[in-house]
Design an enzyme around this catalytic site. Structure first.
Site, PDB file in Angstrom:
ATOM      1  CB  CYS A 285      -7.305  90.854-114.480  1.00  0.00           C
ATOM      2  SG  CYS A 285      -5.546  92.012-113.769  1.00  0.00           S
ATOM      3  CB  CYS A 438     -15.587  78.576-116.227  1.00  0.00           C
ATOM      4  SG  CYS A 438     -14.218  78.792-117.626  1.00  0.00           S
TER       5      CYS A 438
END
Length: 480
Positions: A285, A438
């Site tokens: 998530c 990232c």
């Protein structure tokens, strides 16, 4: 033509499509047409021997066809094939019931007591029940609130995390003033505020093979609110070994799953997914995001199933996998079968004790302290900033998604989402110095590994990602 439904985790390999119509007279032909159209999808669905991976299930019109010949199973116009990868009656035996409810409890539970399906006997069953929640996060939040309100007498919670701001979008048992507190303490305080008549056991620990059986053994059932595969398989195996029902739920972006495993001859989690997906295939998530309301929906379904099992009423979700799509506002139900060859609950069991689940799932354990030796394929954010300040020539690649780039970004970073990297690798020059980043360093590590295999030798992963950049370089960059 038959329709194939593409689950959210695999849509990045299918042009972000949620469904495609393909020609074919058998399931095998349709799947071949699918992987021919989307070649990146093939390695996600099939192993090197051309067999469908064990963590991927295929349903034909909501029927589990895993144990049929998929090559020969016929399909016709209007049929629907569902690809379902891992993401995540009677009553439970109860201890002797307390003699009665006191005056305050009668008033509190009055709306239950006037229901014939619950009544005084049912409420006493709830008061006598012992339920363990694994996790006090997204799923654990609605579970804790509603099981406390329903009057489940003893609720155990296993958690070792603290509340942070990113939790508040969905973990409604915690508030802004709880940021920095242990989730155990925050959740317990809120549950006791709702219902002071219940008992809460706080287990401040990471569930492991060493402690799981001792923690689970004193409870009637376990409710799985985990968010990672090692703990999910651990909970499943421990429940099977102890004979405890496992009320399962999992969430991702806009989609959720729920069922009841390990209950009176029904299937277990390994019957559905014998093996976990490779590390990194299914985003967490934190990487993929989740609609804040979604864990409320799935958590309430889990709470409902738990109460039904305690009361011994209704039809539990045993042998049935409930799928929920919040975007379409649609529920679907798929049949689950117990696998006679299951290594933990089958006829010839090979798993008779808990194993190393991190090793089983291919997830390396984090060392207590960082390894002292440097990794030649990594670079610290401070070093990246120093190279920028010196004017060093290098290419900075951001492998997050476009919507993440809009939240925050590092100047001059080139956006190439991880899912697009195999198609766009020709845009990069292997002679250049390349730094990849990232959000936290996980996806960029996979990007670096891909580039290494493609022949790049001057490529490094920026450790900690843009979160570390915000912490160590530029605090004005928002964290998410």
């Amino acid at each position: 033509m038959p329709k194939v439904l593409i689950p959210t985790p695999l849509r990045q390999y299918a042009g972000q499509q949620d469904a495609v119509e393909l020609s074919g007279s058998t399931v095998g032909e349709v799947l071949s047409a699918l992987t021919a159209q989307f070649q990146d999808l093939r390695r996600q669905l099939y192993n090197d021997e051309g067999r469908l991976r064990s963590f991927v299930n295929v349903y034909l019109n909501d029927e589990d066809i895993r144990y049929l010949s998929k090559e020969a199973t016929p399909v016709k116009q209007g049929d629907t094939l569902s690809i379902v990868p891992s993401i995540a009656g009677g009553a439970v035996a109860s201890p002797p019931q307390p003699a009665a409810l006191n005056k305050d409890e009668v008033l509190r539970y009055s709306r239950h007591l006037i229901m014939p399906e619950v009544g005084m006997d049912g409420q006493l069953k709830l008061k006598s029940a012992k339920v363990l929640l694994v996790g006090a996060g997204g799923l654990g939040a609605p579970l804790g609130l509603y099981l406390a309100a329903a009057g489940v007498g003893r609720i155990g919670i296993v958690d070792f995390d603290v509340v942070d701001y990113t939790n508040l979008q969905r973990q409604v048992i915690h508030g802004t003033s709880d940021v920095g507190r242990k989730k155990l303490d925050s959740a317990a305080d809120r549950m006791k505020e709702i219902n002071p008549h219940i008992t809460i056991d706080k287990h401040e620990a990471a569930l492991s093979s060493e402690n799981a059986l001792d923690i689970l053994k004193d409870y009637d059932m376990v409710i799985d609110g985990t968010d990672n595969f090692p703990t999910r398989y651990l909970v499943n195996d421990a429940c099977v070994l102890l004979g405890k029902p496992n009320v399962y739920g999992s969430i991702f972006r806009f989609e959720g799953q729920a069922t009841v495993f390990a209950y009176e001859g029904g299937p277990c989690y390994r019957c559905l997914y014998p093996e976990p997906p490779p590390p990194g295939l299914v985003p967490s998530c934190a990487e993929g995001g989740v609609l804040g309301i979604l864990p409320g929906t799935i958590g309430l379904i889990q709470a409902t199933e738990a109460v039904k099992l305690i009361l011994g009423v209704g039809e539990p979700l045993v042998g049935r996998l409930l799928l929920y799509d919040a975007l379409a506002m649609r529920f679907r139900e798929l049949k689950l079968r117990k696998n006679s060859e299951c290594p933990v609950c089958g006829e010839h069991r090979t798993i008779t004790k808990l194993i190393d689940y991190h090793q089983f799932c291919g997830v390396p354990r984090q060392p207590a302290e960082p390894a002292p030796q440097a990794n030649e394929w990594e670079i610290d954010v401070v070093q990246v900033k120093a190279r920028m300040d010196r004017g060093d020539q290098f290419v900075l690649i951001d492998v997050r998604e476009p919507h993440e780039y809009r939240i925050c970004n590092i100047p001059h970073a080139q956006l190439i989402p991880l899912g697009e990297l195999p198609k766009r690798v020709k845009e990069l020059n292997s002679a250049d110095d390349i730094v990849v980043h990232c959000k936290s360093g996980m996806r960029s590590a996979r990007a670096v590994e891909f580039l290494k295999q493609a022949g790049f030798r001057k490529v490094k992963n920026m450790k900690g990602g843009i979160l570390a950049w915000s912490d160590k370089v530029d605090p004005s960059v928002p964290k998410y």
